[in-house]
Design a protein around this motif. Structure first.
Motif, PDB file in Angstrom:
ATOM      1  N   VAL A  42      34.337  38.931  54.763  1.00  0.00           N
ATOM      2  CA  VAL A  42      34.663  40.033  53.845  1.00  0.00           C
ATOM      3  C   VAL A  42      36.143  39.975  53.474  1.00  0.00           C
ATOM      4  N   GLY A  43      36.993  39.760  54.456  1.00  0.00           N
ATOM      5  CA  GLY A  43      38.428  39.679  54.206  1.00  0.00           C
ATOM      6  C   GLY A  43      38.806  38.520  53.299  1.00  0.00           C
ATOM      7  N   ALA A  44      38.115  37.403  53.434  1.00  0.00           N
ATOM      8  CA  ALA A  44      38.398  36.244  52.588  1.00  0.00           C
ATOM      9  C   ALA A  44      37.892  36.450  51.165  1.00  0.00           C
ATOM     10  N   ALA A  45      36.793  37.167  51.001  1.00  0.00           N
ATOM     11  CA  ALA A  45      36.222  37.395  49.671  1.00  0.00           C
ATOM     12  C   ALA A  45      36.930  38.520  48.912  1.00  0.00           C
ATOM     13  N   LEU A  46      37.437  39.504  49.640  1.00  0.00           N
ATOM     14  CA  LEU A  46      38.010  40.699  49.020  1.00  0.00           C
ATOM     15  C   LEU A  46      39.125  40.412  48.015  1.00  0.00           C
ATOM     16  N   PRO A  47      40.104  39.567  48.319  1.00  0.00           N
ATOM     17  CA  PRO A  47      41.151  39.316  47.319  1.00  0.00           C
ATOM     18  C   PRO A  47      40.603  38.737  46.016  1.00  0.00           C
ATOM     19  N   PHE A  48      39.585  37.895  46.112  1.00  0.00           N
ATOM     20  CA  PHE A  48      39.006  37.300  44.904  1.00  0.00           C
ATOM     21  C   PHE A  48      38.255  38.350  44.089  1.00  0.00           C
ATOM     22  N   LEU A  49      37.577  39.265  44.764  1.00  0.00           N
ATOM     23  CA  LEU A  49      36.923  40.370  44.059  1.00  0.00           C
ATOM     24  C   LEU A  49      37.964  41.233  43.357  1.00  0.00           C
ATOM     25  N   GLU A  50      39.050  41.564  44.054  1.00  0.00           N
ATOM     26  CA  GLU A  50      40.097  42.397  43.463  1.00  0.00           C
ATOM     27  C   GLU A  50      40.735  41.711  42.254  1.00  0.00           C
ATOM     28  N   ILE A  51      41.014  40.439  42.368  1.00  0.00           N
ATOM     29  CA  ILE A  51      41.617  39.706  41.251  1.00  0.00           C
ATOM     30  C   ILE A  51      40.651  39.628  40.076  1.00  0.00           C
ATOM     31  N   THR A  52      39.391  39.391  40.343  1.00  0.00           N
ATOM     32  CA  THR A  52      38.392  39.336  39.277  1.00  0.00           C
ATOM     33  C   THR A  52      38.300  40.679  38.555  1.00  0.00           C
ATOM     34  N   LEU A  53      38.231  41.769  39.324  1.00  0.00           N
ATOM     35  CA  LEU A  53      38.196  43.100  38.702  1.00  0.00           C
ATOM     36  C   LEU A  53      39.450  43.324  37.865  1.00  0.00           C
ATOM     37  N   GLY A  54      40.603  42.944  38.396  1.00  0.00           N
ATOM     38  CA  GLY A  54      41.850  43.116  37.670  1.00  0.00           C
ATOM     39  C   GLY A  54      41.884  42.332  36.371  1.00  0.00           C
ATOM     40  N   LEU A  55      41.435  41.095  36.406  1.00  0.00           N
ATOM     41  CA  LEU A  55      41.438  40.265  35.193  1.00  0.00           C
ATOM     42  C   LEU A  55      40.470  40.800  34.147  1.00  0.00           C
TER      43      LEU A  55
END
Length: 145
Positions: A42-55
Motif C-alpha cells: 500500500v505504501g509503495a502504491a500510494l505515491p503513484f495513486l496520488e501523482i496520478t490523481l494530481g496529474l
C-alpha cells in the motif's frame, strides 16, 4: 482554482513520497491497521495513486471521477488519522512526509491533520458539483463549462 489546488496537494504529497517507497511503506505500517507486507505494498502504491490523481486534476481530465476517487482517498486518510489518534499512537501522519514514529519531542497534530483534509475534501466536493472550467481538457472535449 479548486482543481489546481487539489492537484497541487496530491502532486506534492505523492512527489515527496515517491523517492523513498520503503519509507512510505513504513509510514503506512505505523498505523498498525494491516500486516507489514500489505502495508509495504500500500505504501509503495500510494505515491503513484496520488501523482496520478494530481496529474488528472491538473489537466482537467475526468475531473468528476478523479474528484470522487480523491474524496474517497481523503476520507480513508482521515479515518486512518482518527484511528491513530484513538489508539494513542504517536506517529507523523505521513501525508507530506516520510511519516512514522515521532521522535525528538515532536507531538502529534491529528486534529489539525484532519481539519486540513476536511478542507481538501471540500475542494473535491466543489469539483463534484462543477467539474469543468474553461481551462480543462474535459471542457475541450465536452464543450463550454
Amino acid at each position: 482554482m479548486a482543481r489546481v489546488g487539489l492537484a497541487a496537494v496530491f502532486l506534492i504529497a505523492g512527489g515527496l513520497k515517491v523517492t523513498d517507497l520503503a519509507a512510505s511503506g513504513r509510514a503506512v505500517n505505523a498505523y498498525q491497521l494491516m500486516p507489514y507486507e500489505t502495508a509495504k505494498v500500500v505504501g509503495a502504491a500510494l505515491p503513484f495513486l496520488e501523482i496520478t490523481l494530481g496529474l488528472l486534476l491538473l489537466a482537467g481530465l475526468a475531473v468528476r471521477l478523479t474528484a470522487s476517487i480523491a474524496a474517497v482517498v481523503l476520507v480513508i486518510f482521515m479515518g486512518g488519522i482518527a484511528w491513530a489518534w484513538a489508539q494513542g499512537l504517536q506517529i507523523d501522519c505521513g501525508c507530506f512526509s516520510k511519516g512514522g514514529e515521532l521522535t525528538g519531542g515532536r507531538t502529534t497534530q491529528y486534529g489539525l491533520d484532519i481539519l486540513r483534509d476536511v478542507g481538501f475534501l471540500a475542494l473535491a466536493g466543489i469539483l463534484l458539483v462543477k467539474p469543468r472550467d474553461r481551462f480543462s481538457v474535459d471542457n475541450l472535449l465536452m464543450g463550454d463549462a
